[in-house]
Design a protein around this motif. Structure first.
Motif, PDB file in Angstrom:
ATOM      1  N   LEU A 183      -2.510   2.409 -10.294  1.00 17.15           N
ATOM      2  CA  LEU A 183      -2.062   2.229  -8.948  1.00 17.15           C
ATOM      3  C   LEU A 183      -2.972   3.120  -8.027  1.00 17.15           C
ATOM      4  O   LEU A 183      -3.491   4.235  -8.357  1.00 17.15           O
ATOM      5  CB  LEU A 183      -0.823   2.935  -8.932  1.00 17.15           C
ATOM      6  N   THR A 198      -0.189   1.606  -4.791  1.00 12.64           N
ATOM      7  CA  THR A 198      -0.215   0.065  -4.542  1.00 12.64           C
ATOM      8  C   THR A 198      -0.944  -0.653  -5.547  1.00 12.64           C
ATOM      9  O   THR A 198      -1.807   0.077  -6.373  1.00 12.64           O
ATOM     10  CB  THR A 198      -0.485  -0.440  -3.102  1.00 12.64           C
ATOM     11  N   SER A 232      -2.666  -4.855  -6.269  1.00 14.51           N
ATOM     12  CA  SER A 232      -3.088  -6.040  -5.732  1.00 14.51           C
ATOM     13  C   SER A 232      -2.646  -7.137  -7.257  1.00 14.51           C
ATOM     14  O   SER A 232      -2.956  -6.890  -8.235  1.00 14.51           O
ATOM     15  CB  SER A 232      -4.464  -6.342  -5.705  1.00 14.51           C
ATOM     16  N   GLU A 263      -0.780  -7.318  -2.178  1.00 17.45           N
ATOM     17  CA  GLU A 263      -0.593  -6.065  -2.144  1.00 17.45           C
ATOM     18  C   GLU A 263       0.982  -5.710  -2.571  1.00 17.45           C
ATOM     19  O   GLU A 263       1.871  -6.122  -1.889  1.00 17.45           O
ATOM     20  CB  GLU A 263      -0.985  -5.297  -0.877  1.00 17.45           C
ATOM     21  N   VAL A 264       1.324  -5.004  -3.659  1.00 15.16           N
ATOM     22  CA  VAL A 264       2.529  -4.603  -3.923  1.00 15.16           C
ATOM     23  C   VAL A 264       2.708  -3.129  -4.097  1.00 15.16           C
ATOM     24  O   VAL A 264       1.780  -2.448  -4.542  1.00 15.16           O
ATOM     25  CB  VAL A 264       2.891  -5.105  -5.517  1.00 15.16           C
ATOM     26  N   ARG A 265       3.861  -2.653  -3.256  1.00 18.31           N
ATOM     27  CA  ARG A 265       3.895  -1.321  -3.103  1.00 18.31           C
ATOM     28  C   ARG A 265       4.959  -0.715  -4.572  1.00 18.31           C
ATOM     29  O   ARG A 265       6.147  -1.155  -4.424  1.00 18.31           O
ATOM     30  CB  ARG A 265       4.647  -0.967  -1.946  1.00 18.31           C
ATOM     31  N   ASN A 291       4.763   2.519  -5.468  1.00 20.09           N
ATOM     32  CA  ASN A 291       5.108   3.786  -5.421  1.00 20.09           C
ATOM     33  C   ASN A 291       6.667   4.307  -5.081  1.00 20.09           C
ATOM     34  O   ASN A 291       7.396   3.899  -4.176  1.00 20.09           O
ATOM     35  CB  ASN A 291       4.243   4.536  -4.050  1.00 20.09           C
TER      36      ASN A 291
END
Length: 184
Positions: free
Chosen positions: A59, A64, A66, A72-74, A76
């Motif tokens: 991460l 995040t 990709s 883009e994936v969060r 957190n």
């Protein structure tokens, strides 16, 4: 052919001796509650979709990563299960009919130890880690170290306020530990 009760007891004893029983549920429980953040390394598996399965993703500083087709994936602040649900929802319909997504935590983010230890720095977190074991990883205490003046800043604490700790305090990933000098 059935095993004798004596053989089963011996096998059970060996499993207990080598810690083969009980370790998996504790790890699974830790992972179920664990909130992902910057520095964690995860694996994403999508059943039957090799091109959507990724063996290792670290991460970013923003927590995040990709991901194909999604961007883009969060991650957190999410648990692995919550991330599975998010990816499943994003992939379902447009890309896959019934995606089966699994997210595994491969490496936890480091904890940091400074002050009166022989090798200060960042070390890999392990579930169940206590401050005593962390000190051992850092080469032990120096001659001037105080076991009464230890503070810890929890990564998850937004105030970043130091808290008093003992050698039996359980650590969390991202913790910052400071061991002060003792007064002689």
């Amino acid at each position: 052919m059935t095993a004798s009760p004596l053989l089963l007891l011996r096998l059970l004893g060996l499993m207990l001796t080598f810690g083969l029983l009980g370790a998996v549920p504790a790890q699974a429980e830790t992972d179920a509650q664990y909130r992902l953040a910057s520095g964690d390394v995860i694996r994403i598996s999508v059943f039957g979709e090799k091109e959507l399965s990724i063996d290792e993703i670290r991460l970013t500083d923003a927590g995040t990563f990709s991901y194909p087709f999604i961007g883009e994936v969060r991650a957190n602040g999410r648990t692995a299960r919550e991330l599975e649900q998010l990816l499943t929802a994003q992939l379902k319909g447009d890309y896959l009919v019934d995606p089966r997504v699994t997210v595994s935590i491969l490496k936890y983010r480091e904890f940091f130890i400074s002050g009166e230890v022989k090798s200060p720095g960042g070390y890999p977190y392990q579930p169940g880690l206590t401050l005593r074991r962390a000190v051992a990883l850092a080469g032990g205490l120096t001659e001037r170290a105080s076991t009464n003046r230890i503070s810890i800043i929890r990564d998850k604490d937004p105030s970043r306020r130091p808290q008093k700790a003992t050698l039996d305090t359980e650590l969390e990933p991202g913790d910052t530990i400071t061991i002060e000098q003792g007064f002689f």
